[in-house]
Design a protein around this motif. Structure first.
Motif, PDB file in Angstrom:
ATOM      1  N   GLN A 196      -3.525  -7.361   4.250  1.00  0.00           N
ATOM      2  CA  GLN A 196      -3.424  -8.903   4.372  1.00  0.00           C
ATOM      3  C   GLN A 196      -4.254  -9.640   3.282  1.00  0.00           C
ATOM      4  N   VAL A 197      -5.853  -9.036   3.551  1.00  0.00           N
ATOM      5  CA  VAL A 197      -6.629  -9.577   2.548  1.00  0.00           C
ATOM      6  C   VAL A 197      -6.306  -9.378   0.892  1.00  0.00           C
ATOM      7  N   LYS A 198      -5.995  -8.103   0.883  1.00  0.00           N
ATOM      8  CA  LYS A 198      -5.667  -7.745  -0.603  1.00  0.00           C
ATOM      9  C   LYS A 198      -4.257  -8.406  -1.155  1.00  0.00           C
ATOM     10  N   GLU A 199      -3.469  -8.638  -0.256  1.00  0.00           N
ATOM     11  CA  GLU A 199      -2.097  -9.394  -0.723  1.00  0.00           C
ATOM     12  C   GLU A 199      -2.301 -10.739  -1.011  1.00  0.00           C
ATOM     13  N   GLN A 200      -3.240 -11.369  -0.414  1.00  0.00           N
ATOM     14  CA  GLN A 200      -3.556 -12.826  -0.907  1.00  0.00           C
ATOM     15  C   GLN A 200      -4.397 -12.883  -1.741  1.00  0.00           C
ATOM     16  N   ASP A 217      -3.811  -8.142  -5.202  1.00  0.00           N
ATOM     17  CA  ASP A 217      -3.908  -6.694  -5.234  1.00  0.00           C
ATOM     18  C   ASP A 217      -2.770  -6.250  -4.285  1.00  0.00           C
ATOM     19  N   LEU A 218      -1.339  -6.307  -4.928  1.00  0.00           N
ATOM     20  CA  LEU A 218      -0.399  -5.881  -4.150  1.00  0.00           C
ATOM     21  C   LEU A 218      -0.087  -4.451  -3.909  1.00  0.00           C
ATOM     22  N   ASN A 219      -0.572  -3.641  -4.920  1.00  0.00           N
ATOM     23  CA  ASN A 219      -0.468  -2.186  -4.799  1.00  0.00           C
ATOM     24  C   ASN A 219      -1.361  -1.681  -3.853  1.00  0.00           C
ATOM     25  N   GLY A 220      -2.973  -2.121  -3.799  1.00  0.00           N
ATOM     26  CA  GLY A 220      -3.703  -1.920  -2.756  1.00  0.00           C
ATOM     27  C   GLY A 220      -3.162  -2.638  -1.582  1.00  0.00           C
ATOM     28  N   ALA A 221      -2.671  -3.708  -1.416  1.00  0.00           N
ATOM     29  CA  ALA A 221      -1.930  -4.064  -0.098  1.00  0.00           C
ATOM     30  C   ALA A 221      -0.917  -3.098   0.624  1.00  0.00           C
ATOM     31  N   LEU A 222      -0.052  -2.854  -0.410  1.00  0.00           N
ATOM     32  CA  LEU A 222       0.938  -1.771  -0.037  1.00  0.00           C
ATOM     33  C   LEU A 222       0.201  -0.442   0.314  1.00  0.00           C
ATOM     34  N   GLU A 223      -0.603  -0.164  -0.018  1.00  0.00           N
ATOM     35  CA  GLU A 223      -1.261   1.295   0.168  1.00  0.00           C
ATOM     36  C   GLU A 223      -1.955   0.950   1.474  1.00  0.00           C
ATOM     37  N   ASP A 224      -2.609  -0.203   1.803  1.00  0.00           N
ATOM     38  CA  ASP A 224      -3.134  -0.155   3.167  1.00  0.00           C
ATOM     39  C   ASP A 224      -2.119  -0.368   4.392  1.00  0.00           C
ATOM     40  N   TYR A 225      -1.092  -1.012   3.996  1.00  0.00           N
ATOM     41  CA  TYR A 225      -0.192  -1.139   5.092  1.00  0.00           C
ATOM     42  C   TYR A 225       0.560   0.203   5.402  1.00  0.00           C
ATOM     43  N   LEU A 226       0.697   0.903   4.194  1.00  0.00           N
ATOM     44  CA  LEU A 226       1.427   2.270   4.521  1.00  0.00           C
ATOM     45  C   LEU A 226       0.182   3.266   5.319  1.00  0.00           C
ATOM     46  N   ARG A 227      -1.001   3.203   4.680  1.00  0.00           N
ATOM     47  CA  ARG A 227      -1.887   3.858   5.935  1.00  0.00           C
ATOM     48  C   ARG A 227      -1.953   3.644   7.070  1.00  0.00           C
ATOM     49  N   ARG A 255       5.378  -5.950   6.843  1.00  0.00           N
ATOM     50  CA  ARG A 255       4.911  -6.491   5.615  1.00  0.00           C
ATOM     51  C   ARG A 255       4.979  -5.570   4.465  1.00  0.00           C
ATOM     52  N   ALA A 256       5.059  -4.292   4.450  1.00  0.00           N
ATOM     53  CA  ALA A 256       5.344  -3.574   3.566  1.00  0.00           C
ATOM     54  C   ALA A 256       6.663  -3.399   2.968  1.00  0.00           C
ATOM     55  N   ASN A 257       7.626  -3.468   3.837  1.00  0.00           N
ATOM     56  CA  ASN A 257       8.982  -3.735   3.332  1.00  0.00           C
ATOM     57  C   ASN A 257       9.133  -5.140   2.764  1.00  0.00           C
ATOM     58  N   ALA A 258       8.650  -6.049   3.089  1.00  0.00           N
ATOM     59  CA  ALA A 258       8.669  -7.517   2.365  1.00  0.00           C
ATOM     60  C   ALA A 258       8.017  -7.607   1.003  1.00  0.00           C
ATOM     61  N   LEU A 259       6.956  -6.922   0.791  1.00  0.00           N
ATOM     62  CA  LEU A 259       6.285  -6.703  -0.247  1.00  0.00           C
ATOM     63  C   LEU A 259       7.292  -6.012  -1.444  1.00  0.00           C
ATOM     64  N   ARG A 260       7.747  -5.052  -1.120  1.00  0.00           N
ATOM     65  CA  ARG A 260       8.619  -4.229  -1.981  1.00  0.00           C
ATOM     66  C   ARG A 260       9.892  -4.899  -2.216  1.00  0.00           C
ATOM     67  N   GLN A 261      10.332  -5.736  -1.297  1.00  0.00           N
ATOM     68  CA  GLN A 261      11.633  -6.567  -1.652  1.00  0.00           C
ATOM     69  C   GLN A 261      11.428  -7.574  -2.641  1.00  0.00           C
ATOM     70  N   ARG A 262      10.007  -8.129  -2.482  1.00  0.00           N
ATOM     71  CA  ARG A 262       9.701  -9.231  -3.392  1.00  0.00           C
ATOM     72  C   ARG A 262       9.176  -8.607  -4.715  1.00  0.00           C
ATOM     73  N   ASN A 263       8.796  -7.275  -4.815  1.00  0.00           N
ATOM     74  CA  ASN A 263       8.039  -6.897  -5.979  1.00  0.00           C
ATOM     75  C   ASN A 263       8.893  -5.406  -6.395  1.00  0.00           C
ATOM     76  N   THR A 264       9.965  -5.589  -7.182  1.00  0.00           N
ATOM     77  CA  THR A 264      10.773  -4.209  -7.443  1.00  0.00           C
ATOM     78  C   THR A 264       9.628  -3.429  -8.220  1.00  0.00           C
ATOM     79  N   GLY A 265       9.786  -2.013  -7.708  1.00  0.00           N
ATOM     80  CA  GLY A 265       8.883  -1.277  -8.656  1.00  0.00           C
ATOM     81  C   GLY A 265       7.423  -0.971  -8.181  1.00  0.00           C
ATOM     82  N   LEU A 266       7.248  -1.694  -7.154  1.00  0.00           N
ATOM     83  CA  LEU A 266       5.764  -1.657  -6.394  1.00  0.00           C
ATOM     84  C   LEU A 266       5.515  -0.321  -5.953  1.00  0.00           C
TER      85      LEU A 266
END
Length: 252
Positions: A203-207, A210-220, A238-249
């Motif tokens: 969440q810290v990285k997402e705000q 750093d969307l790639n870093g956020a996705l990585e931490d959610y998936l960890r 949150r990972a699913n929502a990130l991917r939906q909003r950012n194709t190719g993330l």
């Protein structure tokens, strides 16, 4: 209540067996494991004043918590109800059940007791009672030194995230994340804290963008440190929502 030293409590064996057998069939369901490796079958009552109050046969006594390595004990009634209520966001029920059990068993060296003591602070954060959350985390850290300090740091980071104090949260979480990623064996690690750490750090990285870093931490949280079901569920959403909003993330 008379408090006995551990050595007096378990020795001599004949006296202990006499206590357990004198009143007929033993009712004890729990086992205390001392720091010296010796064990004693008892019936746990509660934690009070730095001692574990137990029944042995017809007798009741207090055993200093400082002399106990761990206690083998099934969670009491209310434990599952508290967990399910918290996970379903029924925080009123979760608070009522958790507080009763934490007040009775805080300091008991058992995984379920540690979990409830930590979760009390989490519930207070969820309902916006940050001062009560801070008090609960401090009590948890005092009752469970060592791993408890890691979990309480994560708890304070949870407060910071809830208040959108992102830099403060980052400072609290990054040392725990580094500790988690450096672990070669999670058997004795504070895995609940690790699970929550990467969910919060995402969440810290997402705000911060750093969307790639956020996705990585959610998936960890989901794939590696999956020991807190609530954190896993939220991290997956949150990972699913990130991917939906950012194709190719993708994870870096």
């Amino acid at each position: 209540m008379r408090v006995h030293r551990w050595s007096h409590f378990i020795c001599p064996l004949g006296v202990t067996l006499g206590l357990a057998m004198g009143a007929g069939p033993a009712r004890a369901q729990e086992v205390i494991i001392g720091k010296d490796g010796r064990t004693q079958r008892v019936a746990v009552q509660e934690v009070s004043g730095g001692n574990l109050k137990v029944k042995v046969g017809a007798g009741t006594m207090g055993v200093p918590l400082a002399s106990i390595a761990r206690v083998k004990m099934e969670p009491p009634a209310g434990y599952e109800k508290a967990l399910k209520a918290y996970q379903s966001r029924d925080f009123g029920t979760a608070l009522a059940e958790t507080k009763v059990l934490t007040d009775r068993f805080r300091g008991l060296p058992a995984d379920w007791a540690r979990q409830l003591s930590s979760m009390l602070g989490d519930i207070y954060v969820a309902i916006g009672k940050y001062a009560d959350a801070e008090t609960a985390y401090a009590a948890f850290e005092k009752a469970y030194p060592g791993a408890g300090s890691t979990q309480s740091s994560v708890g304070r980071a949870r407060i910071a995230v809830a208040q959108q104090k992102w830099d403060e949260a980052k400072k609290l979480l990054e040392p725990v994340a580094a500790q988690a990623l450096g672990q070669k064996n999670l058997a004795d690690a504070p895995v609940i804290a690790y699970s929550q750490t990467f969910h919060l750090l995402g969440q810290v990285k997402e705000q911060a963008g750093d969307l790639n870093g956020a996705l990585e931490d959610y998936l960890r949280t989901v794939a590696i440190f999956h020991h807190d079901p609530s954190a896993v569920d939220e991290a997956q959403k949150r990972a699913n929502a990130l991917r939906q909003r950012n194709t190719g993330l993708a994870v870096p």
